[in-house]
Scaffold this motif. Sequence first.
Motif, PDB file in Angstrom:
ATOM      1  N   ASP A  98       0.836  -1.207   0.000  1.00  0.00           N
ATOM      2  CA  ASP A  98       0.000   0.000   0.000  1.00  0.00           C
ATOM      3  C   ASP A  98       0.865   1.249   0.000  1.00  0.00           C
ATOM      4  OD1 ASP A  98      -2.670  -0.990  -0.015  1.00  0.00           O
ATOM      5  OD2 ASP A  98      -2.458  -1.582   2.074  1.00  0.00           O
ATOM      6  N   ASP A  99       1.962   1.209   0.780  1.00  0.00           N
ATOM      7  CA  ASP A  99       2.834   2.388   0.867  1.00  0.00           C
ATOM      8  C   ASP A  99       3.461   2.708  -0.478  1.00  0.00           C
ATOM      9  OD1 ASP A  99       2.289   2.761   3.528  1.00  0.00           O
ATOM     10  OD2 ASP A  99       4.106   1.759   4.255  1.00  0.00           O
ATOM     11  N   GLU A 100       3.903   1.680  -1.218  1.00  0.00           N
ATOM     12  CA  GLU A 100       4.472   1.947  -2.535  1.00  0.00           C
ATOM     13  C   GLU A 100       3.446   2.596  -3.453  1.00  0.00           C
ATOM     14  OE1 GLU A 100       8.204  -0.971  -3.559  1.00  0.00           O
ATOM     15  OE2 GLU A 100       6.225  -1.518  -4.336  1.00  0.00           O
ATOM     16  N   LEU A 101       2.222   2.094  -3.420  1.00  0.00           N
ATOM     17  CA  LEU A 101       1.174   2.653  -4.276  1.00  0.00           C
ATOM     18  C   LEU A 101       0.849   4.088  -3.873  1.00  0.00           C
ATOM     19  CD1 LEU A 101      -0.796   2.042  -6.612  1.00  0.00           C
ATOM     20  CD2 LEU A 101      -2.469   1.357  -4.883  1.00  0.00           C
ATOM     21  N   THR A 102       0.822   4.348  -2.572  1.00  0.00           N
ATOM     22  CA  THR A 102       0.480   5.681  -2.078  1.00  0.00           C
ATOM     23  C   THR A 102       1.593   6.686  -2.315  1.00  0.00           C
ATOM     24  OG1 THR A 102      -0.941   4.738  -0.358  1.00  0.00           O
ATOM     25  CG2 THR A 102      -0.173   6.988  -0.014  1.00  0.00           C
ATOM     26  N   ASP A 103       2.849   6.235  -2.180  1.00  0.00           N
ATOM     27  CA  ASP A 103       3.972   7.171  -2.192  1.00  0.00           C
ATOM     28  C   ASP A 103       4.436   7.575  -3.582  1.00  0.00           C
ATOM     29  OD1 ASP A 103       3.937   7.100   0.543  1.00  0.00           O
ATOM     30  OD2 ASP A 103       5.660   5.750   0.746  1.00  0.00           O
ATOM     31  N   VAL A 104       4.152   6.784  -4.614  1.00  0.00           N
ATOM     32  CA  VAL A 104       4.621   7.146  -5.947  1.00  0.00           C
ATOM     33  C   VAL A 104       4.058   8.513  -6.334  1.00  0.00           C
ATOM     34  CG1 VAL A 104       2.750   5.907  -7.117  1.00  0.00           C
ATOM     35  CG2 VAL A 104       4.883   6.372  -8.326  1.00  0.00           C
ATOM     36  N   ASP A 105       4.933   9.393  -6.790  1.00  0.00           N
ATOM     37  CA  ASP A 105       4.558  10.786  -7.054  1.00  0.00           C
ATOM     38  C   ASP A 105       4.242  10.939  -8.538  1.00  0.00           C
ATOM     39  OD1 ASP A 105       4.274  13.498  -7.332  1.00  0.00           O
ATOM     40  OD2 ASP A 105       6.140  14.026  -6.314  1.00  0.00           O
ATOM     41  N   LEU A 106       2.966  10.998  -8.855  1.00  0.00           N
ATOM     42  CA  LEU A 106       2.531  11.070 -10.245  1.00  0.00           C
ATOM     43  C   LEU A 106       2.305  12.498 -10.719  1.00  0.00           C
ATOM     44  CD1 LEU A 106       0.234   7.941 -10.515  1.00  0.00           C
ATOM     45  CD2 LEU A 106       2.665   8.189 -11.005  1.00  0.00           C
ATOM     46  N   THR A 107       2.780  13.476  -9.935  1.00  0.00           N
ATOM     47  CA  THR A 107       2.856  14.829 -10.481  1.00  0.00           C
ATOM     48  C   THR A 107       4.004  14.926 -11.476  1.00  0.00           C
ATOM     49  OG1 THR A 107       4.272  15.632  -8.689  1.00  0.00           O
ATOM     50  CG2 THR A 107       1.881  15.840  -8.394  1.00  0.00           C
ATOM     51  N   TYR A 108       4.885  13.917 -11.463  1.00  0.00           N
ATOM     52  CA  TYR A 108       5.968  13.810 -12.427  1.00  0.00           C
ATOM     53  C   TYR A 108       5.628  12.712 -13.441  1.00  0.00           C
ATOM     54  CZ  TYR A 108       8.817  16.641  -9.278  1.00  0.00           C
ATOM     55  OH  TYR A 108       9.294  17.661  -8.499  1.00  0.00           O
ATOM     56  N   VAL A 109       5.998  12.922 -14.675  1.00  0.00           N
ATOM     57  CA  VAL A 109       5.717  11.935 -15.714  1.00  0.00           C
ATOM     58  C   VAL A 109       6.643  10.731 -15.532  1.00  0.00           C
ATOM     59  CG1 VAL A 109       5.627  11.491 -18.193  1.00  0.00           C
ATOM     60  CG2 VAL A 109       5.080  13.780 -17.315  1.00  0.00           C
ATOM     61  N   PRO A 110       6.106   9.509 -15.414  1.00  0.00           N
ATOM     62  CA  PRO A 110       6.972   8.333 -15.337  1.00  0.00           C
ATOM     63  C   PRO A 110       7.853   8.226 -16.583  1.00  0.00           C
ATOM     64  CG  PRO A 110       4.727   7.772 -14.698  1.00  0.00           C
ATOM     65  CD  PRO A 110       4.685   9.154 -15.280  1.00  0.00           C
ATOM     66  N   VAL A 111       9.061   7.731 -16.385  1.00  0.00           N
ATOM     67  CA  VAL A 111      10.016   7.584 -17.478  1.00  0.00           C
ATOM     68  C   VAL A 111       9.987   6.143 -17.970  1.00  0.00           C
ATOM     69  CG1 VAL A 111      12.433   7.741 -18.165  1.00  0.00           C
ATOM     70  CG2 VAL A 111      11.478   9.419 -16.568  1.00  0.00           C
ATOM     71  N   LEU A 112       9.748   5.952 -19.260  1.00  0.00           N
ATOM     72  CA  LEU A 112       9.662   4.625 -19.853  1.00  0.00           C
ATOM     73  C   LEU A 112      10.877   4.376 -20.738  1.00  0.00           C
ATOM     74  CD1 LEU A 112       5.902   4.684 -20.960  1.00  0.00           C
ATOM     75  CD2 LEU A 112       6.867   4.029 -18.753  1.00  0.00           C
TER      76      LEU A 112
END
Length: 296
Positions: free
Chosen positions: A179-193
Motif C-alpha cells: 500500500d505504501d508503494e502505491l500511495t507514495d509514488v509521485d505522479l505529479t511527475y511523468v513516469p520515465v519509460l
Amino acid sequence: MTEIHFTKGHGTGNDFVLFADPDGLVECTPERIRAIADRRFGVGADGVIRAVRSASLPEGRALIVDAPEAVWFMDYYNADGSVAEMCGNGVRVFARYLTEAGLVELPAGETLAIGTRKGVVDIQRQTTGFQADLGRWSLGLDGNGSDDIMVRARNLDGARPGIGIDVGNPHVVVAVATDDELTDVDLTYVPVLDPEPLHGANVEFVLPGDPLIRDGVGHITMRVHERGSGETLSCGTGAIAAALAVRYWAGAGAPDTWRVRVPGGDLTVRMMATEEGEHVALAGPAELVFVGDLTV
C-alpha cells in the motif's frame, strides 16, 4: 470567438467537458481545448469530448461504411489538447450525455453504437451506469513484446518492469508490492519509460488484492498517470489494462471478471470470448453534474 453550451460529467472522478457540435463546425484547436480544460481559467477537466455526427468527420465517415448504426462520434481530446484514440470512462459519460440530451434513445436491453478513433464501441445501460464493449486488445506496444519496458517513477525505488497492453490506446502496467508503494509514488511527475513507446503511454501502478481472488472475482487497486492529462482519479482503459496485466501474471485459472479500485471509485472489467477473439468490457457509473455556457 465561439459560444458553446457545455455539460460537465465524470466517471469515477475522471472528468470531462462535453458539448454538441453535430455538423463539426467548431474548430477544436489544441489552444482551445487547453483553455476549456484549464482548472483555474477554464471549466476544468481531464478531457474534452465533442459530440459530432460520424458523417461530419473523416474518421467517422470511414467507420459508417461498415457500421452505419454508429451515428454519433466521440471526438475526444486530452487536457493538453492532444487527440486520444479511446477513453473508457469518457465513452460511458458520452453515452449518458447523448441520452440525457435527447440525441439518442437507449432502452434497457438495447445497444448503442458509438464511433471513436479506436473503432465502434457498443454501449449498454445498466442499473448503476453503463457498460462499454471496447473490443479486442493486444499484448505489447509498437509491435514489441509485452515485458520489455522499464519504468521509473518518483518515490518508487529503482526501475520496475512494465507490461505493454494496447486497448485501443497504449498502456504500461507496473506492479507494486505494498500500500505504501502505491500511495507514495509521485505522479505529479511523468513516469520515465525505457524504451519510450512510439506514441507514449498511460502508466498504471497496480497493487493486487490480498487475497487476489474473492468469490471468483479478481480484485486490484490502481493509480494512473494519463498521457496528456497527468494523474487522474480514474482511467477506464487503464483499469482494463491493469486487470488484463494481473490476469496475465496470475496465469491459468485466473478469473475473467475483475473489480478495479481507483481513487475515484470502483470499476468492473470483464473479458469475453467472441468469434473474432477476446473482447474486454468496462462497467461503471457515468454522472452529469452541471451545464453552462462558455466563450472560447
